[in-house]
Design an enzyme around this catalytic site. Structure first.
Site, PDB file in Angstrom:
ATOM      1  N   SER A 327       0.805  -1.228   0.000  1.00 28.04           N
ATOM      2  CA  SER A 327       0.000   0.000   0.000  1.00 28.04           C
ATOM      3  C   SER A 327       0.836   1.275   0.000  1.00 28.04           C
ATOM      4  O   SER A 327       0.285   2.366  -0.114  1.00 28.04           O
ATOM      5  CB  SER A 327      -0.920   0.007   1.224  1.00 28.04           C
ATOM      6  OG  SER A 327      -1.723  -1.143   1.232  1.00 28.04           O
ATOM      7  N   ASP A 351     -17.417   0.643  -1.382  1.00 30.30           N
ATOM      8  CA  ASP A 351     -16.475  -0.324  -0.800  1.00 30.30           C
ATOM      9  C   ASP A 351     -17.216  -1.360   0.024  1.00 30.30           C
ATOM     10  O   ASP A 351     -17.393  -1.201   1.223  1.00 30.30           O
ATOM     11  CB  ASP A 351     -15.463   0.420   0.071  1.00 30.30           C
ATOM     12  CG  ASP A 351     -14.504  -0.551   0.770  1.00 30.30           C
ATOM     13  OD1 ASP A 351     -14.442  -1.756   0.382  1.00 30.30           O
ATOM     14  OD2 ASP A 351     -13.821  -0.121   1.721  1.00 30.30           O
ATOM     15  N   ASP A 366     -10.487  -6.656   0.040  1.00 28.37           N
ATOM     16  CA  ASP A 366      -9.817  -5.585   0.771  1.00 28.37           C
ATOM     17  C   ASP A 366      -9.268  -6.195   2.053  1.00 28.37           C
ATOM     18  O   ASP A 366      -9.888  -7.067   2.651  1.00 28.37           O
ATOM     19  CB  ASP A 366     -10.843  -4.491   1.103  1.00 28.37           C
ATOM     20  CG  ASP A 366     -10.178  -3.197   1.512  1.00 28.37           C
ATOM     21  OD1 ASP A 366      -9.271  -3.234   2.377  1.00 28.37           O
ATOM     22  OD2 ASP A 366     -10.544  -2.143   0.958  1.00 28.37           O
ATOM     23  N   HIS A 376     -14.376  -0.492   4.268  1.00 30.84           N
ATOM     24  CA  HIS A 376     -14.031   0.634   5.138  1.00 30.84           C
ATOM     25  C   HIS A 376     -15.260   1.503   5.408  1.00 30.84           C
ATOM     26  O   HIS A 376     -15.455   1.963   6.508  1.00 30.84           O
ATOM     27  CB  HIS A 376     -12.952   1.502   4.467  1.00 30.84           C
ATOM     28  CG  HIS A 376     -11.638   0.793   4.387  1.00 30.84           C
ATOM     29  ND1 HIS A 376     -10.742   0.797   5.412  1.00 30.84           N
ATOM     30  CD2 HIS A 376     -11.093   0.044   3.412  1.00 30.84           C
ATOM     31  CE1 HIS A 376      -9.674   0.083   5.063  1.00 30.84           C
ATOM     32  NE2 HIS A 376      -9.883  -0.382   3.833  1.00 30.84           N
ATOM     33  N   CYS A 390      -7.482   1.981   1.739  1.00 28.37           N
ATOM     34  CA  CYS A 390      -8.614   1.257   1.180  1.00 28.37           C
ATOM     35  C   CYS A 390      -8.206   0.573  -0.129  1.00 28.37           C
ATOM     36  O   CYS A 390      -7.922   1.219  -1.126  1.00 28.37           O
ATOM     37  CB  CYS A 390      -9.763   2.227   0.946  1.00 28.37           C
ATOM     38  SG  CYS A 390     -11.115   1.476   0.052  1.00 28.37           S
TER      39      CYS A 390
END
Lengths: 614, 382
Positions: A327, A351, A366, A376, A390
């Protein structure tokens, strides 16, 4: 009377005869003498220069006088590579009648190891006759005393005093400095052999290798008159050697120590860069090794231990460790999305905790799904997606960008490229693209792979140094300098070289930096735990790199995985946010995730931000 | 007696030496004595440097010189007639001793050259250097000159036997010198040029058999090395390379006394004996070498003049042979040190360190002086 006359006639005839012979003899002798004289004339006058040169070669032994190697100091002037007098026990085998007996006696006296003896016989093969061959390096005080007392017992045994490279910080700077070692047969190019006459050590790895030609200095020459047996009689003249240049590093030993202590037992790498110059303030790779062990030949056993260890202590993870950046690339991708107009700051992505490509039922999960069982939030914007890392948002963003634009954008930040840091053997990492896959793997690119790359997984690999440089580029709103350990050579300041230039409107930079600040300062930021007690501003980004692929329906269960299969933790950060000075990348191997990496960064930043106060 | 008339007729060509009464009394030929003394002095000067300022060697060599000059004076007193009478006996003794060496000789460095008589060790081959020309001259001067075939064959045998005995020792250098001293007599005796030519052709033809059967391996090596010193840099080639280097680096002026690096730093082997000219050449340059050549030329020319003026065929053959032998040794040494001839262990006359060779040489010069002063002045003029 007749007889007498006859005799007189005989006498006269014989005289004429012998006189004739004398004339011939005289001419012959004078001719031969003249010929011989010409021979000497030829040698002495006509060939004089040739023979004069020949005679000088005979007479004068030219001995190289090795220069003192340049020392290395850190940014505060602390010696990190120095030359210490060292005493070496050496034997001249030709002067010893009973070599085995002498070796046995010395073994008893000094407790020589088999390694000492093995190295001795190895070195002996490469040493000129009548030269001392080292047997044991770095004699201590009591060993020297023992030898002095027993001197009469040992013919042809001498104690040489020389300067030996010493690294006072030991393993702390091992990877950065590298080490010097005895010159081996492949260490110098044949064209350089002249420059190394009389020099025993050469930089093997690290800065010692990279700056070899500056550290080495210039040979001096001592011309010594010798006799035919090579016995040296008198120094005719001497040109002093030029010592090697002193290197001053950007590196801060104290900061390095903070990094090492914060990393503790964790395998990993820490690199800190001065964002204003590219100067490398800290570069630590754990585990490391003590470079001092290599200086005079590491023992085979010790070396095998280092080489074969699963923890790869010889690997400088800062420049050679290649890991999925995970990330940590999200801020850069976010900027790319804004820059290329596929998203704007207000773009919202739904999401549910996973992502699916249109027409494909494969779920791209995720990371938060595993923890909360959901996404999230219903919708995520860019800033929060960075702060909370995210994945779904970035799957969508990656999909919108496509692999080529994604690849190009990360290329601008230097991912998958050599940074050009002043260390040898830097690794490049992998920046995948459709073309890369065709060439490297031989198959075409799949859309789903783009998503994986979008969260810094899949084929993508980056070094901690690359991420530190990219972080620096974010901190400086698009520009980064080539990372550089050495600040000055012999007082000459090394001018920082621009490396990256990423252009984007200020508001885009503001947005992604805001996301990185929120990573720490927002309640749901992934590094919110770092916030406590902070009295300066920091922007950061966590990352959790998968080491093993998780099957579609399986879940990541840290406990069930062996230590070396657990996720790597990443943290990148820069501070202070308003006027960045320092960019940091921390990688902790198999630590589970970014939460183990950011405390290391915190410790370093604390030290750096308060260093001038004490 | 019978030659008195001739002798009287030559009184007018008397030289300076014999006009000085003392010299005449001592039978000293000044024109021979001066260059000999000069060479000895030069030899001492060079030896001082070549021996590395060794006091021991200097003392020894000075003693050698005293002995040698004493022998010179002693020999010069001999009457030519006496020499003629004793020469066949000396030769016989010499050959006997050489045979003795072959059976009872004392070895040194792989060679059997010495005879140990208990109180003295000496080389009979040195005696041969003088005994050979004496005997051959005695033999040939008994006949009419030029010699006919039969005495010539006997003379050739007289040369061959001792020479081969010495070659066997092995001592190629001395063997060559001894042979040359005998051959020189034969040459002086007027052997026909066609014989000389045949001999030369025979010599050339015998090179191959000599190479195969006579020469020892080390001697072959020396010859081969001469043509390619580099082939054996550290062995036989070393001497030649180093001595040529020493000579060549001397230049015109030389490096200065005791300053020749080749000589002083032990690069030059045998720098005080056979290779001493290389030391002189290095330290005194071509100027010094030229001066040395001048002195040798003076000796040779004076020797030839004595030969020219000799009072009997015996004396003339003997004198010519002595001068030629001296010349031959000189050429072999100068040629060997400068890389023109194989290395055969021949000292530089009058200069090289050493006693024996110098003494036998002084015997030769003593005989030359005896011949030169063997004038009828006291015996026949009244």
């Amino acid at each position: 009377m007749a007889r007498q006359l006859n005799q007189m006639q005989d006498w006269a005839r014989e005289t004429r005869l012998t006189h004739g012979r004398i004339v011939v003899l005289t001419v012959l002798m004078l001719a031969v003498m003249a010929g011989l004289l010409y021979r000497y004339f030829y040698l002495q006058i006509i060939q004089n220069e040739t023979f004069r040169a020949q005679s000088d070669r005979n007479r004068i032994a030219v001995r190289a006088v090795a220069p003192t190697r340049g020392v290395i100091v850190d940014r505060e002037g602390r010696l990190v590579a120095e030359n210490l007098p060292s005493f070496t026990l050496a034997l001249t085998p030709e002067r010893i009648t009973d070599l085995d007996g002498t070796l046995d006696a010395l073994s008893e006296l000094l407790a020589l190891t088999p390694d000492n003896l093995a190295l001795f016989s190895e070195t002996r093969k490469r040493t000129r006759p009548l030269s001392p061959v080292p047997l044991k390096y770095r004699l201590n005080e009591s060993e020297r005393a023992l030898l002095a007392v027993n001197k009469h017992r040992f013919e042809g045994v001498s104690i040489l005093s020389e300067l030996t490279r010493h690294y006072p910080e030991g393993p702390l700077l091992g990877h950065a400095l590298g080490y010097v070692g005895r010159i081996g047969k492949d260490d110098i190019a044949p064209s350089d052999t002249e420059q190394y006459r009389g020099i025993t050590h050469i930089g093997k790895v690290g800065l010692e290798a990279y700056y070899e030609q500056w550290l080495r200095g210039e040979l001096g020459v001592s011309r010594i008159e010798t006799n035919a047996r090579g016995v040296e009689l008198e120094v005719v003249d001497r040109i002093e050697p030029t010592p090697g240049s002193q290197l001053a590093l950007h590196l801060d030993v104290a900061l390095q120590r903070v990094a090492a202590e914060a990393l503790g037992d964790m395998r990993g790498a820490v690199v800190a860069i001065d964002t204003r110059s590219g100067g490398v303030l800290a570069a630590f790779s754990n585990p490391g090794y003590d470079p001092n062990k290599f200086v005079n030949g590491i023992s085979f056993g010790d070396y095998a231990l280092l080489r074969d260890s699963r923890d790869a202590p010889l690997l400088n993870r800062v420049i050679q460790g290649q890991y999925p950046p995970a990330s940590t690339i999200k801020p850069m991708l976010g900027l790319a999305g804004l820059n290329r107009g596929v998203i704007d700051v207000d773009t919202l992505v739904a999401d549910p905790g996973y992502y699916t490509l249109p027409g494909d039922d494969r779920r791209y999960r995720d990371w938060i799904l595993r923890i909360r069982g959901t996404g999230h939030a219903d919708f995520m914007n860019l800033r929060d997606s960075i702060a909370q890392s995210c994945d779904v948002y970035f799957y969508e963003l990656a999909n919108r960008l496509g692999i080529d634009a994604l690849s190009d954008s990360l290329y601008e930040f230097g991912i998958g490229s050599l940074t050009g840091v002043d260390l040898p053997s830097e690794k490049r990492g992998i920046l995948p693209s459709a073309q890369w896959k065709r060439e490297a793997i031989g198959s075409s690119w799949y859309g789903g792979e783009t998503l994986i790359v979008g969260i810094g997984q899949g084929y993508m690999l980056a070094t901690p140094l690359q991420l530190a440089v990219a972080t620096s580029a974010v901190a400086m709103r698009g520009t980064a300098y080539k990372p550089q350990l050495v600040a000055s050579i012999a007082g000459e300041v090394v001018i920082p070289e621009p490396l990256l230039s990423v252009s984007a409107p200020t508001e885009y930079w503001d947005e992604i930096v805001a996301g990185m600040v929120d990573t720490i300062f927002a309640p749901r930021g992934t590094a919110a735990g770092m916030r406590r007690g902070l009295d300066y501003t920091v922007a950061g980004k966590t990352g959790t790199a998968q080491v093993v692929g998780i099957a579609q329906d399986a879940t990541y269960d840290e406990e069930s995985l062996s230590e070396y299969q657990r996720n790597h933790g990443w943290f990148i950060a820069f501070a202070p946010v308003e006027s960045p000075e320092i960019a940091i990348a921390v990688l902790t191997e198999n630590s589970g995730g970014g939460s183990s990496a950011y405390p290391v960064a915190r410790s370093m930043l604390d030290y750096w931000m308060t260093r001038h106060e004490s | 007696m019978s030659h008195d008339f001739e002798r009287v007729s030559q009184v007018s060509s008397r030289d300076l030496g014999s006009r000085i009464a003392v010299l005449r009394f001592l039978h000293i030929d000044l024109w021979l004595f001066i260059p000999l003394a000069a060479l000895s002095m030069a030899g001492l000067v060079v030896l001082y440097s070549a021996s590395g300022q060794s006091e021991v060697m200097m003392t020894a060599q000075i003693r050698n010189l005293f002995v040698a000059f004493f022998v010179l004076l002693l020999t010069a007193q001999l009457r030519v007639e006496t020499l003629k009478i004793v020469s066949p006996y000396i030769f016989a003794i010499g050959v006997a001793l050489l045979i003795g060496v072959a059976f009872f000789g004392v070895g040194a460095k792989g060679a059997q050259r010495w005879l140990n008589l208990g109180f003295i060790r000496f080389q009979p081959s040195e005696i041969m250097k003088v005994a050979m020309p004496l005997a051959v001259a005695w033999w040939l001067s008994k006949k009419a000159l030029p010699p006919s075939a039969k005495p010539l064959v006997i003379a050739a045998l007289m040369v061959a036997v001792p020479s081969l005995l010495i070659l066997r020792q092995p001592d190629l250098g001395t063997s060559l010198l001894v042979a040359s001293s005998g051959l020189a007599v034969i040459y002086m005796a007027g052997i026909q040029w066609r014989y000389i030519l045949s001999l030369l052709i025979a010599a050339v033809l015998s090179i191959w058999p000599a190479w195969v059967f006579v020469l020892k391996d080390y001697q072959k090596q020396r010859v081969l090395t001469l043509f390619n010193p580099e082939s054996d840099r550290l062995g036989a080639g070393w001497n030649i390379i180093q001595s040529k280097t020493a000579i060549g680096s001397g230049g015109w002026e030389g490096l200065g006394w005791t300053r020749g690096s080749q000589a002083q730093l032990d690069f030059l082997p045998e720098g005080h004996t056979d290779f001493i000219i290389a030391v002189l050449a290095e330290e005194f340059g071509f100027r010094g070498v030229s001066l040395l050549f001048l002195l040798y030329a003076a000796i040779l020319l004076r020797g030839l003049a004595i030969t020219w003026n000799a009072q009997s065929s015996f004396a003339r053959l003997l004198a010519g042979a002595l001068v030629t032998t001296f010349f031959f040794g000189l050429v072999v040494n100068l040629g060997m040190v400068s890389g023109l001839l194989p290395v055969v262990g021949v000292p530089l006359p009058m200069v090289s360190y050493g006693g024996t060779a110098m003494v036998s040489m002084m015997v030769a010069f003593g005989i030359l002086m005896a011949i030169s002063t063997d004038k009828p002045v006291t015996r026949t003029m009244r």
